[in-house]
Write a protein that holds these residues in place. Structure first.
Motif, PDB file in Angstrom:
ATOM      1  N   CYS A   1     -47.663  15.965 -49.451  1.00 23.29           N
ATOM      2  CA  CYS A   1     -47.271  14.491 -50.088  1.00 23.29           C
ATOM      3  C   CYS A   1     -45.965  13.986 -49.531  1.00 23.29           C
ATOM      4  CB  CYS A   1     -47.200  14.767 -51.660  1.00 23.29           C
ATOM      5  SG  CYS A   1     -46.880  13.392 -52.551  1.00 23.29           S
TER       6      CYS A   1
ATOM      7  N   GLY B   1     -40.624  18.360 -52.013  1.00 20.88           N
ATOM      8  CA  GLY B   1     -39.810  18.937 -50.767  1.00 20.88           C
ATOM      9  C   GLY B   1     -39.601  20.329 -50.779  1.00 20.88           C
TER      10      GLY B   1
ATOM     11  N   PRO C   1     -25.529  19.136 -56.538  1.00 21.60           N
ATOM     12  CA  PRO C   1     -24.805  20.144 -55.711  1.00 21.60           C
ATOM     13  C   PRO C   1     -23.895  19.789 -54.809  1.00 21.60           C
ATOM     14  CG  PRO C   1     -27.156  20.098 -55.285  1.00 21.60           C
ATOM     15  CD  PRO C   1     -26.833  18.941 -55.964  1.00 21.60           C
TER      16      PRO C   1
ATOM     17  N   TYR D   1     -21.609  21.776 -51.761  1.00 21.04           N
ATOM     18  CA  TYR D   1     -21.917  22.585 -50.429  1.00 21.04           C
ATOM     19  C   TYR D   1     -22.783  23.543 -50.461  1.00 21.04           C
ATOM     20  CZ  TYR D   1     -19.309  19.243 -47.356  1.00 21.04           C
ATOM     21  OH  TYR D   1     -18.728  18.118 -46.841  1.00 21.04           O
ATOM     22  N   ILE D   2     -23.983  23.752 -50.065  1.00 20.92           N
ATOM     23  CA  ILE D   2     -25.085  24.830 -50.260  1.00 20.92           C
ATOM     24  C   ILE D   2     -25.326  25.493 -49.237  1.00 20.92           C
ATOM     25  CG2 ILE D   2     -27.214  25.561 -51.572  1.00 20.92           C
ATOM     26  CD1 ILE D   2     -24.926  24.465 -53.446  1.00 20.92           C
TER      27      ILE D   2
ATOM     28  N   ALA E   1     -29.365  15.206 -57.138  1.00 21.16           N
ATOM     29  CA  ALA E   1     -28.396  14.265 -56.820  1.00 21.16           C
ATOM     30  C   ALA E   1     -27.600  14.859 -55.680  1.00 21.16           C
ATOM     31  CB  ALA E   1     -27.680  13.685 -57.981  1.00 21.16           C
TER      32      ALA E   1
ATOM     33  N   ALA F   1     -41.178  23.060 -49.589  1.00 21.69           N
ATOM     34  CA  ALA F   1     -41.738  24.006 -48.679  1.00 21.69           C
ATOM     35  C   ALA F   1     -40.594  24.917 -48.050  1.00 21.69           C
ATOM     36  CB  ALA F   1     -42.531  23.260 -47.351  1.00 21.69           C
TER      37      ALA F   1
ATOM     38  N   THR G   1     -42.544   8.787 -50.450  1.00 27.46           N
ATOM     39  CA  THR G   1     -42.353   7.518 -50.223  1.00 27.46           C
ATOM     40  C   THR G   1     -43.514   6.731 -50.158  1.00 27.46           C
ATOM     41  OG1 THR G   1     -42.525   7.507 -47.844  1.00 27.46           O
ATOM     42  CG2 THR G   1     -40.370   8.001 -48.648  1.00 27.46           C
TER      43      THR G   1
ATOM     44  N   MET H   1     -28.731  23.806 -42.587  1.00 25.60           N
ATOM     45  CA  MET H   1     -27.660  22.779 -42.328  1.00 25.60           C
ATOM     46  C   MET H   1     -26.361  23.442 -42.603  1.00 25.60           C
ATOM     47  SD  MET H   1     -27.577  19.325 -44.356  1.00 25.60           S
ATOM     48  CE  MET H   1     -26.497  19.809 -45.533  1.00 25.60           C
TER      49      MET H   1
ATOM     50  N   ASN I   1     -36.945  16.801 -55.646  1.00 33.31           N
ATOM     51  CA  ASN I   1     -35.869  17.450 -54.932  1.00 33.31           C
ATOM     52  C   ASN I   1     -35.912  16.891 -53.147  1.00 33.31           C
ATOM     53  OD1 ASN I   1     -34.319  20.200 -53.756  1.00 33.31           O
ATOM     54  ND2 ASN I   1     -36.346  19.870 -52.516  1.00 33.31           N
ATOM     55  N   ALA I   2     -37.199  16.337 -52.963  1.00 31.43           N
ATOM     56  CA  ALA I   2     -37.160  16.001 -51.596  1.00 31.43           C
ATOM     57  C   ALA I   2     -35.939  14.831 -51.333  1.00 31.43           C
ATOM     58  CB  ALA I   2     -38.619  15.150 -51.258  1.00 31.43           C
TER      59      ALA I   2
ATOM     60  N   THR J   1     -27.315  26.752 -46.709  1.00 34.66           N
ATOM     61  CA  THR J   1     -28.809  26.221 -46.163  1.00 34.66           C
ATOM     62  C   THR J   1     -28.758  26.276 -44.554  1.00 34.66           C
ATOM     63  OG1 THR J   1     -28.472  24.026 -46.226  1.00 34.66           O
ATOM     64  CG2 THR J   1     -29.342  24.927 -48.176  1.00 34.66           C
TER      65      THR J   1
ATOM     66  N   ASP K   1     -44.944  19.003 -50.473  1.00 31.67           N
ATOM     67  CA  ASP K   1     -44.095  18.604 -49.279  1.00 31.67           C
ATOM     68  C   ASP K   1     -44.595  17.834 -48.302  1.00 31.67           C
ATOM     69  OD1 ASP K   1     -41.194  20.271 -48.381  1.00 31.67           O
ATOM     70  OD2 ASP K   1     -42.316  19.269 -46.636  1.00 31.67           O
ATOM     71  N   ILE K   2     -43.851  17.153 -47.382  1.00 29.18           N
ATOM     72  CA  ILE K   2     -44.624  16.122 -46.453  1.00 29.18           C
ATOM     73  C   ILE K   2     -45.132  16.864 -45.247  1.00 29.18           C
ATOM     74  CG2 ILE K   2     -42.168  15.812 -45.136  1.00 29.18           C
ATOM     75  CD1 ILE K   2     -43.052  12.892 -44.651  1.00 29.18           C
TER      76      ILE K   2
HETATM   77  P1  NDP Z   1     -33.991  20.625 -46.595  1.00 29.18           P
HETATM   78  O1  NDP Z   1     -34.114  19.463 -45.357  1.00 29.18           O
HETATM   79  O2  NDP Z   1     -34.111  22.049 -46.139  1.00 29.18           O
HETATM   80  O3  NDP Z   1     -35.724  20.640 -47.555  1.00 29.18           O
HETATM   81  C1  NDP Z   1     -35.996  19.346 -47.802  1.00 29.18           C
HETATM   82  C2  NDP Z   1     -37.684  19.366 -47.918  1.00 29.18           C
HETATM   83  O4  NDP Z   1     -38.057  17.832 -48.084  1.00 29.18           O
HETATM   84  C3  NDP Z   1     -38.049  19.585 -46.425  1.00 29.18           C
HETATM   85  O5  NDP Z   1     -39.055  20.560 -46.656  1.00 29.18           O
HETATM   86  C4  NDP Z   1     -38.488  18.278 -46.057  1.00 29.18           C
HETATM   87  O6  NDP Z   1     -39.645  18.117 -45.122  1.00 29.18           O
HETATM   88  C5  NDP Z   1     -38.928  17.728 -47.304  1.00 29.18           C
HETATM   89  N1  NDP Z   1     -38.956  16.383 -47.461  1.00 29.18           N
HETATM   90  C6  NDP Z   1     -38.351  15.093 -46.304  1.00 29.18           C
HETATM   91  N2  NDP Z   1     -39.065  13.953 -46.553  1.00 29.18           N
HETATM   92  C7  NDP Z   1     -39.738  13.908 -47.290  1.00 29.18           C
HETATM   93  C8  NDP Z   1     -40.826  13.172 -48.033  1.00 29.18           C
HETATM   94  N3  NDP Z   1     -40.663  11.884 -47.534  1.00 29.18           N
HETATM   95  N4  NDP Z   1     -41.772  13.620 -48.881  1.00 29.18           N
HETATM   96  C9  NDP Z   1     -41.996  14.665 -49.033  1.00 29.18           C
HETATM   97  N5  NDP Z   1     -41.116  15.968 -48.691  1.00 29.18           N
HETATM   98  C10 NDP Z   1     -39.990  15.449 -47.954  1.00 29.18           C
HETATM   99  O7  NDP Z   1     -32.859  20.168 -47.627  1.00 29.18           O
HETATM  100  P2  NDP Z   1     -32.321  21.047 -48.717  1.00 29.18           P
HETATM  101  O8  NDP Z   1     -33.050  22.063 -49.250  1.00 29.18           O
HETATM  102  O9  NDP Z   1     -30.981  21.326 -47.940  1.00 29.18           O
HETATM  103  O10 NDP Z   1     -32.017  19.899 -49.603  1.00 29.18           O
HETATM  104  C11 NDP Z   1     -32.930  19.586 -50.948  1.00 29.18           C
HETATM  105  C12 NDP Z   1     -32.414  18.634 -51.742  1.00 29.18           C
HETATM  106  O11 NDP Z   1     -31.013  18.990 -52.149  1.00 29.18           O
HETATM  107  C13 NDP Z   1     -32.083  17.180 -51.088  1.00 29.18           C
HETATM  108  O12 NDP Z   1     -32.277  16.116 -52.117  1.00 29.18           O
HETATM  109  C14 NDP Z   1     -30.714  17.405 -50.703  1.00 29.18           C
HETATM  110  O13 NDP Z   1     -30.335  16.079 -50.693  1.00 29.18           O
HETATM  111  C15 NDP Z   1     -29.967  17.994 -51.816  1.00 29.18           C
HETATM  112  N6  NDP Z   1     -28.698  18.545 -51.513  1.00 29.18           N
HETATM  113  C16 NDP Z   1     -28.511  19.294 -50.715  1.00 29.18           C
HETATM  114  C17 NDP Z   1     -27.413  19.985 -50.415  1.00 29.18           C
HETATM  115  C18 NDP Z   1     -27.081  20.988 -49.126  1.00 29.18           C
HETATM  116  O14 NDP Z   1     -25.773  21.571 -49.035  1.00 29.18           O
HETATM  117  N7  NDP Z   1     -28.197  21.466 -48.600  1.00 29.18           N
HETATM  118  C19 NDP Z   1     -26.221  19.555 -51.282  1.00 29.18           C
HETATM  119  C20 NDP Z   1     -26.349  18.528 -52.168  1.00 29.18           C
HETATM  120  C21 NDP Z   1     -27.710  17.968 -52.434  1.00 29.18           C
HETATM  121  P3  NDP Z   1     -39.333  18.273 -43.622  1.00 29.18           P
HETATM  122  O15 NDP Z   1     -38.611  19.641 -43.260  1.00 29.18           O
HETATM  123  O16 NDP Z   1     -40.595  18.256 -42.798  1.00 29.18           O
HETATM  124  O17 NDP Z   1     -38.462  17.253 -43.465  1.00 29.18           O
END
Ligand code: NDP
Length: 246
Positions: A61, A12, A184, A186-187, A140, A14, A64, A191, A89-90, A189, A36-37
């Motif tokens: 990739c 994850g 983490p 609240y980060i 996590a 990208a 799941t 979101m 990380n995904a 991003t 990344d997906i």
């Molecule tokens: P993002 O949504 O920005 O990035 C996640 C990436 O994972 C995306 O590129 C997404 O692709 C990819 N992805 C989704 N599903 C799959 C899959 N089945 N296989 C491979 N890749 C996949 O998330 P964040 O960077 O914010 O989060 C990263 C991690 O940190 C996550 O595990 C999240 O739960 C965790 N986290 C984040 C927090 C936050 O505040 N942002 C706080 C705590 C934890 P696509 O864009 O196409 O969906």
């Protein structure tokens, strides 16, 4: 150069936190595998790193899908003969209150966050066991420790990662492999950029350090866990949340 000549697979990656982890690892000399997906975005991110002079590869990739994970890992091993660091990380969210939560919202989050972590860890651990060396780091969330209204699926998946990490750490320790988690809070991003000013103020009231974290705050802890400085640490979850879960 704390990760000189190491090969790091980051799922994850990208965009978001995974991309920042890849950036920090690349700056420290690692070859980073952007997985990344989203194939196009993974290719674009790897290209960005190459333009900065770093070593990067990209793979489409879906974590799941265990066949997709196996194909990617085999290609990485064919090319580099090793994977020193796995970063799970995904992750996704599909928030809803318990009574409104649909089965597919529950299943999708558990499938990507927890089953995806299991799939990648199982496949990569095979290669690490042969090498008798490896670092597994899984992202996590503080929500897996504290819980959060509207996130029962996400909290369960992230709490699952913490328990999974402890078991894997016990199982693989004798072969020189460590497994740790980073949780983490609240980060900042894309979101969290969308949060209203009022919600942001409410959140900040519960964070002793009075600010959101940055992707680099998370990446720095991942770098520590991936480095030799963390060789005697396994089965742990390091919380990166500005004190929110104290
Ligand atoms: P993002 O949504 O920005 O990035 C996640 C990436 O994972 C995306 O590129 C997404 O692709 C990819 N992805 C989704 N599903 C799959 C899959 N089945 N296989 C491979 N890749 C996949 O998330 P964040 O960077 O914010 O989060 C990263 C991690 O940190 C996550 O595990 C999240 O739960 C965790 N986290 C984040 C927090 C936050 O505040 N942002 C706080 C705590 C934890 P696509 O864009 O196409 O969906």
């Amino acid at each position: 150069m704390e990760l000189k000549d190491q090969v790091a697979l980051i799922t994850g990656s990208a965009r978001g936190i995974g991309k920042e982890i890849a950036q920090v690892f690349a700056e420290q000399g690692a070859t980073v595998i952007i997985s990344d997906i989203n194939a196009e975005m993974a290719a674009a991110t790897a290209e960005e790193f190459k333009k900065q002079g770093y070593r990067a590869e990209h793979f489409a990739c879906d974590v799941t899908n265990v066949e997709s994970v196996e194909q990617m890992v085999n290609k990485i091993l064919d090319k580099f003969n090793r994977i020193d660091i796995l970063l799970n990380n995904a992750g996704i969210t599909k928030d809803n209150l318990l009574l409104r939560m649909k089965d597919d919202e529950w299943d999708a989050v558990l499938k990507v966050n927890l089953k995806g972590t299991f799939n990648c860890t199982k496949v990569v651990a095979k290669a690490m066991l042969k090498a008798r060396k490896g670092k597994i780091i899984s992202i996590a969330s503080v929500i897996g420790i504290m819980g959060n209204a509207g996130q029962a699926n996400y909290a369960a998946s992230k709490a699952g990662i913490i328990g999974f990490t402890k078991s894997v750490a016990r199982e693989l320790a004798s072969r020189g492999i460590t497994a740790n988690a980073v949780a983490p809070g609240y980060i900042q991003t894309e979101m969290t950029d969308k949060l209203s000013e009022k919600t942001r103020e409410e959140i900040l009231k519960n964070i002793p350090l009075q600010k959101l974290g940055t992707p680099r705050d998370v990446a720095g802890v991942c770098l520590f866990l991936a480095s030799d400085d963390a060789n005697y640490i396994t089965g742990q979850t390091i919380v990166v949340d500005g004190g929110m879960a104290i």
